[in-house]
Every structure is written in structure tokens, then in C-alpha cells.
Motif scaffolding. Structure first.
Motif, PDB file in Angstrom:
ATOM      1  N   ARG A  94     -17.908  13.517   4.191  1.00 35.22           N
ATOM      2  CA  ARG A  94     -19.398  13.816   4.732  1.00 35.22           C
ATOM      3  C   ARG A  94     -19.065  14.222   6.375  1.00 35.22           C
ATOM      4  O   ARG A  94     -19.855  14.597   7.413  1.00 35.22           O
ATOM      5  CB  ARG A  94     -19.803  13.298   4.919  1.00 35.22           C
ATOM      6  N   ARG A 134     -21.287  11.860  10.541  1.00 35.03           N
ATOM      7  CA  ARG A 134     -21.728  11.926   9.133  1.00 35.03           C
ATOM      8  C   ARG A 134     -22.448  12.975   9.244  1.00 35.03           C
ATOM      9  O   ARG A 134     -23.589  12.628   9.454  1.00 35.03           O
ATOM     10  CB  ARG A 134     -21.314  10.837   8.559  1.00 35.03           C
ATOM     11  N   VAL A 135     -22.516  14.030   8.601  1.00 33.16           N
ATOM     12  CA  VAL A 135     -23.721  14.724   8.351  1.00 33.16           C
ATOM     13  C   VAL A 135     -24.530  13.928   6.171  1.00 33.16           C
ATOM     14  O   VAL A 135     -23.936  13.280   6.017  1.00 33.16           O
ATOM     15  CB  VAL A 135     -23.457  15.901   8.133  1.00 33.16           C
ATOM     16  N   LYS A 136     -26.155  14.518   6.957  1.00 30.94           N
ATOM     17  CA  LYS A 136     -26.057  14.432   5.722  1.00 30.94           C
ATOM     18  C   LYS A 136     -26.697  15.238   4.940  1.00 30.94           C
ATOM     19  O   LYS A 136     -26.829  16.113   5.113  1.00 30.94           O
ATOM     20  CB  LYS A 136     -27.440  13.229   6.158  1.00 30.94           C
ATOM     21  N   GLU A 137     -27.286  14.798   3.560  1.00 35.47           N
ATOM     22  CA  GLU A 137     -28.169  15.799   2.923  1.00 35.47           C
ATOM     23  C   GLU A 137     -28.552  16.942   3.155  1.00 35.47           C
ATOM     24  O   GLU A 137     -30.226  15.709   4.044  1.00 35.47           O
ATOM     25  CB  GLU A 137     -28.550  15.396   1.196  1.00 35.47           C
ATOM     26  N   ASP A 139     -28.683  18.436   5.968  1.00 33.00           N
ATOM     27  CA  ASP A 139     -28.515  19.454   7.144  1.00 33.00           C
ATOM     28  C   ASP A 139     -27.721  20.630   7.526  1.00 33.00           C
ATOM     29  O   ASP A 139     -26.891  20.822   7.006  1.00 33.00           O
ATOM     30  CB  ASP A 139     -26.822  18.391   7.619  1.00 33.00           C
ATOM     31  N   TYR A 179     -25.044  21.153   4.248  1.00 33.81           N
ATOM     32  CA  TYR A 179     -25.497  20.331   2.945  1.00 33.81           C
ATOM     33  C   TYR A 179     -25.367  19.785   2.278  1.00 33.81           C
ATOM     34  O   TYR A 179     -26.466  19.560   2.476  1.00 33.81           O
ATOM     35  CB  TYR A 179     -24.430  19.039   4.380  1.00 33.81           C
ATOM     36  N   ARG A 181     -25.347  17.929  -1.366  1.00 31.70           N
ATOM     37  CA  ARG A 181     -25.105  17.010  -1.355  1.00 31.70           C
ATOM     38  C   ARG A 181     -23.599  16.477  -1.168  1.00 31.70           C
ATOM     39  O   ARG A 181     -22.683  17.298  -0.844  1.00 31.70           O
ATOM     40  CB  ARG A 181     -25.610  17.100  -3.653  1.00 31.70           C
ATOM     41  N   THR A 182     -23.557  14.692  -1.765  1.00 32.04           N
ATOM     42  CA  THR A 182     -22.666  14.509  -0.946  1.00 32.04           C
ATOM     43  C   THR A 182     -21.155  14.620  -2.743  1.00 32.04           C
ATOM     44  O   THR A 182     -22.205  14.007  -4.007  1.00 32.04           O
ATOM     45  CB  THR A 182     -22.523  12.788  -1.025  1.00 32.04           C
TER      46      THR A 182
END
Length: 206
Positions: A94, A134-137, A139, A179, A181-182
Motif C-alpha cells: 500500500r 498509504r493508498v486505499k482501495e 485510490d 488501486y 484491493r490490498t
């Protein structure tokens, strides 16, 4: 050879593995470590040595983070519900510099950190120059329009030695990446085997 390039190849030699899968890695020619004692016969590695090596390899893959940075990420991973090793991989992936690297906007993770620090990247339309952001889902990460014709960007998008993983949706015509998903450990296209479970064991004992 720049310090950044030297560091990249030194990590490969020290680990004895081509940890980014790059064609120019010196490990492709010499599998022994750097320095005058690099060709000594390796003895049996202890459990501690195996765990330490796993940590150094994972830490090195993400641009040779400092111990303080890596330990902070590990600490965050322990506070998330679920498997700590998987959480650790998720948090590392992330990082904004990791996403820029995975999206093939730049050729190396070292270049990704510098690229972000120099203000060439936006997240959801806002410029972000912190590599550890930290990127988020959901983004959307983009290369700023005035940076899209840089030689380093044009080179990276043509690389055939790695593909964009499926948890990132990249559009190189627009130089954007979403982005999605993690990822889990199995999703991340590591060139060599990573063992976050050994990293967890290392920190549990030290």
C-alpha cells in the motif's frame, strides 16, 4: 554508478538472489556475495540467520527501508486483525512508491521513491510527495501531465521483465493506476520467494 544503483545491486549480491528479477542483476553472473570474502563456502545457517535473512530480503525489496521504518510497518501489521505476515505484505504494497513501481511508471523501486519525492505523482488529483503514503482501495494514482514524457517513465512502461499485478488497474495511455484491493502474499509478483512468516518469528524473538 550512482549510489542508488550501487545499493540496488549490493542488496542482490548480499542476498545471493535476484530479488527484483532484473536482467542486469549481478547475481545472474555471480551468485556469491560482495567483497573479498564473498566466495567463502557458506556454513549451515541457524534459525536466527534464516529469519534475519528473510527480513533483510523483504526489507530490501521495498527499497532497502531503514530498520526503524520497517519495524513501524510491522508493528502496524500486528495491530490489524488476521495473519500478521499477510498484513505486513498488504501494508508494504500500500506504500505509494510500491504502487508506482508495480504500475510500471518507473523501472525500479528506488526510482519510485525518488519519483514520488520529487512531486511527479498525484493521488485522487492531489499531489503527494511522501513515498510511504498509504493508498486505499479505489485510490487513483497518476503521473503528473508534465512528467509523462520523462525518459524514466517511457522506459518503464516498455519493460517486458514484469507485468502489472491484477490488484492494480493501470492505463499507460493516460498514465493512471487504480488501486483495486490490498493483495495477499500469493498475489504479489515477487521474483523470489518471500517468507513473511519468518519475519514474524524474527520479531517475536528479538
Amino acid at each position: 554508478m550512482t549510489k542508488r544503483t550501487a545499493a540496488k545491486y549490493k542488496i542482490d549480491r548480499r542476498m545471493g538472489e535476484n530479488i527484483w528479477g532484473r536482467a542486469k542483476s549481478p547475481v545472474n553472473r555471480r551468485e556469491y556475495g560482495p567483497g573479498q570474502h564473498g566466495q567463502r563456502r557458506k556454513g549451515k545457517i541457524s534459525d536466527f540467520g534464516t529469519q534475519l535473512r528473510a527480513k533483510q530480503k523483504l526489507k530490501g525489496h521495498y527499497g532497502d527501508l531503514t530498520e526503524k521504518q520497517f519495524k513501524r510497518i510491522f508493528s502496524d501489521a500486528t495491530r490489524i486483525k488476521g495473519d500478521t505476515g499477510e498484513n505486513l505484505i498488504g501494508l508494504l504494497e500500500r506504500r505509494l512508491d510500491a504502487v508506482v513501481y508495480r504500475a510500471k511508471f518507473v523501472p525500479t523501486i528506488f526510482a519510485a521513491r525518488q519519483f514520488v519525492n520529487h512531486g511527479h505523482v498525484t493521488v485522487n488529483g492531489q499531489r503527494v510527495n511522501i513515498a510511504s503514503y498509504r493508498v486505499k482501495e479505489g485510490d487513483v494514482i497518476a503521473v503528473r501531465e508534465r512528467s509523462r514524457q520523462l525518459a524514466i517513465v517511457l522506459e518503464a512502461t516498455q519493460l517486458v521483465e514484469r507485468e502489472v499485478p491484477d490488484y492494480i488497474e493501470a492505463d499507460h495511455s493516460k498514465m493512471t493506476a487504480t488501486y483495486l484491493r490490498t493483495p495477499t502474499l500469493a498475489d504479489v509478483p515477487f521474483a523470489v520467494q518471500m517468507e513473511p512468516n519468518l519475519v514474524v518469528e524474527y520479531y517475536a524473538k528479538n
